[in-house]
Design a protein around this motif. Structure first.
Motif, PDB file in Angstrom:
ATOM      1  N   HIS A  79       0.837  -1.218   0.025  1.00 28.64           N
ATOM      2  CA  HIS A  79      -0.058  -0.215  -0.113  1.00 28.64           C
ATOM      3  C   HIS A  79       0.782   1.267   0.012  1.00 28.64           C
ATOM      4  CE1 HIS A  79       0.630   0.033   4.412  1.00 28.64           C
ATOM      5  NE2 HIS A  79       0.407   1.168   4.410  1.00 28.64           N
ATOM      6  N   TYR A 107      -4.962   0.591   1.394  1.00 29.11           N
ATOM      7  CA  TYR A 107      -4.822   1.138   0.064  1.00 29.11           C
ATOM      8  C   TYR A 107      -5.878   2.424  -0.191  1.00 29.11           C
ATOM      9  CZ  TYR A 107      -1.988  -2.884  -1.371  1.00 29.11           C
ATOM     10  OH  TYR A 107      -1.253  -3.840  -1.572  1.00 29.11           O
ATOM     11  N   ILE A 130      -6.268  -4.464  -3.225  1.00 34.30           N
ATOM     12  CA  ILE A 130      -5.811  -2.938  -3.576  1.00 34.30           C
ATOM     13  C   ILE A 130      -6.942  -2.093  -3.701  1.00 34.30           C
ATOM     14  CG2 ILE A 130      -3.658  -4.165  -4.730  1.00 34.30           C
ATOM     15  CD1 ILE A 130      -4.627  -2.829  -7.112  1.00 34.30           C
ATOM     16  N   ASN A 147      -0.043   3.902  -2.634  1.00 30.24           N
ATOM     17  CA  ASN A 147      -0.492   5.238  -2.168  1.00 30.24           C
ATOM     18  C   ASN A 147       0.354   6.355  -2.561  1.00 30.24           C
ATOM     19  OD1 ASN A 147      -2.673   3.683  -1.285  1.00 30.24           O
ATOM     20  ND2 ASN A 147      -2.005   3.836   0.891  1.00 30.24           N
TER      21      ASN A 147
END
Length: 367
Positions: A120, A149, A144, A124
Motif C-alpha cells: 500500500h 490502500y 488493493i 498510495n
C-alpha cells in the motif's frame, strides 16, 4: 516548494506544448535501462492500432535498437522524453517511478509483479485523481481497493497482464532456474560486503549442496541463476561451482520462463508468469521468520503454504526432497498447484493487451 514549482512548470509546458505539438502521443516504458515487461508487450500490441505510441528507454540499453525496429523510441530522460512526459495523451509504464505524478496526464501503472501482499505504501505514494492500474486476478482487485490502500475500484482494471499474451510453453529444456527477489538492505551496499549478507548465504546454501547438485545433474538437468535486476551489480561477486551458470542479463524473462522446467524462488512475484504456463515452482525461504520478526520486508509476508503456487521449504534438506520428487515426474506441476493457478488468473485468452487498450480509450474519452 520544489514540488509546487515542478507541478506548475508541467502545467505550463503541457498547455503550450499540446498547442504546438499536435501529435497525440501514448508514452510507454518499462525500467529506464531495459524493456521486456508489460510496457514492451503493450507497445508491440499498439503497432497494429491507430495510435502514435512512443517507447522510452535508455539509449545505452541493448533494447534501444531492438525496439526501434518495432516502433518509435526516444532516449529515456532526454529532452524529447521530458517533453513527452508533459504533453502525452497518456503515460503508461510497468514501473511507477517512470510515470510522472502529474494529475493532468492520465497515467497507467501497467504493473510489474502480481500483488498478493501489502504494497500500500508503494501505491498510495503515486496515487492521484488521474492514476490507474491493472491487475490479473480478482484477489488482487479485492486487496488493493480496500484500506490501507487509497485506490478505488474505478481506478483498477481487471485486464490481465499484457506480457502474458506473448508467453508460450512449447520449448522447455532440462533447466532448473534459481531466481530470488532482492532485499532492501542491499541498497547502497558495497560490492565487497555482498558475500557477508544473509542473501548471499542463502544462495550459497543451494550452490554448495553437493548432493542437491549431483541429484539434479544425474537426471540430465542443468542449473541456472537469474539475478534480480537490482542485484545485477553484484554479478561478479557470485562464486559459482562448475556447472552452475548465470543467465545473461540481457536474456528476457519470457525466454527464461519458456526454457525452464522448474523454478526455485524465495518471494519473487515473477513466479506467477511461470505458473501461468503451468510449470512448477518451489519456494526456498530459510529467512522467512527473520523477515517477519525484523520488519525489514513486510511486503514478503504472505500465507505461502495455503495460498502459494508451490511447496514451501526452509532448509536444504526440504528443498532436496521437493526437487527430487519433481525430477522423478519430469517436472510436472502437481494438481493442487495447477488448480490454484487456474483459480487465480482471471484470463488465459491472450487478449489482455486489448482489454488494457479499451480501458485507456474509455479514460481518454472522459478527458
Amino acid at each position: 516548494m520544489n514540488k509546487f514549482i515542478k507541478l506548475a512548470a508541467h502545467r505550463i509546458i503541457r498547455v503550450v506544448g499540446r498547442m504546438l505539438y499536435r501529435k497525440h502521443i501514448w508514452l510507454i516504458s518499462d525500467r529506464f535501462w531495459c524493456a521486456g515487461d508489460n510496457g514492451e508487450a503493450f507497445f508491440k500490441f499498439l503497432q497494429s492500432k491507430p495510435i502514435n505510441s512512443v517507447f522510452a528507454v535508455s539509449k545505452s540499453s541493448s533494447d534501444y535498437e531492438r525496439l526501434k525496429k518495432i516502433g518509435k523510441v526516444v532516449p529515456y530522460d532526454s529532452p524529447e522524453h521530458k517533453l513527452l512526459l508533459c504533453i502525452a495523451d497518456v503515460s503508461a509504464s510497468s514501473h511507477d517511478c517512470h510515470i510522472e505524478g502529474h494529475p493532468e496526464t492520465p497515467q497507467f501503472f501497467l504493473s510489474h509483479g502480481i500483488t498478493t501482499r501489502d504494497y500500500h505504501d508503494y501505491y498510495n505514494k503515486m496515487n492521484h485523481r488521474n492514476y490507474h492500474t491493472i491487475v490479473a486476478s480478482e484477489q488482487e482487485m479485492d486487496l488493493i481497493t480496500k484500506p490501507p490502500y487509497n485506490l478505488n475500484a474505478e481506478q483498477v482494471f481487471l485486464t490481465g497482464y499484457p506480457r502474458y499474451d506473448y508467453l508460450v510453453n512449447e520449448r522447455s529444456e532440462k533447466i532448473i532456474t534459481v531466481a530470488f527477489t532482492w532485499r532492501s538492505y542491499l541498497w547502497n551496499l558495497r560490492k565487497e560486503d555482498f558475500k557477508k549478507t544473509d542473501y548471499y548465504t542463502i544462495y550459497s546454501s543451494i550452490f554448495y549442496s553437493e548432493e542437491l547438485i549431483r541429484m539434479i545433474t544425474s537426471h540430465g538437468y542443468s542449473i541456472r541463476v537469474k539475478l534480480h535486476p537490482e542485484t545485477e551489480r553484484f554479478r561478479d561477486e557470485f562464486s559459482l561451482p562448475v556447472g552452475i551458470i548465470l543467465w545473461d542479463e540481457n536474456t528476457s524473462y519470457s525466454e527464461i520462463y519458456e526454457k525452464t522446467s522448474l523454478m526455485i524462488t524465495d518471494y519473487s512475484s515473477c513466479i506467477y508468469d511461470f505458473v501461468y504456463l503451468k510449470k512448477p515452482i518451489i519456494y526456498y525461504q530459510p529467512d522467512y521468520q527473520h523477515i517477519v520478526d525484523s520488519g525489514i520486508g513486510p511486503q514478503y509476508i504472505y500465507d505461502y503454504k495455503d495460498s502459494g503456487m508451490g511447496e514451501v521449504t526452509t532448509t536444504v534438506d526440504e528443498l532436496k526432497k521437493c526437487v527430487k520428487a519433481y525430477l522423478e515426474t519430469d517436472c510436472k506441476m502437481r494438481p493442487i498447484y495447477e488448480k490454484r493457478a487456474n483459480d487465480f488468473f482471471e484470463y488465459r485468452d491472450r487478449n489482455n493487451c486489448n482489454r488494457v487498450y479499451k480501458e485507456m480509450l474509455k479514460i481518454l474519452c472522459k478527458e
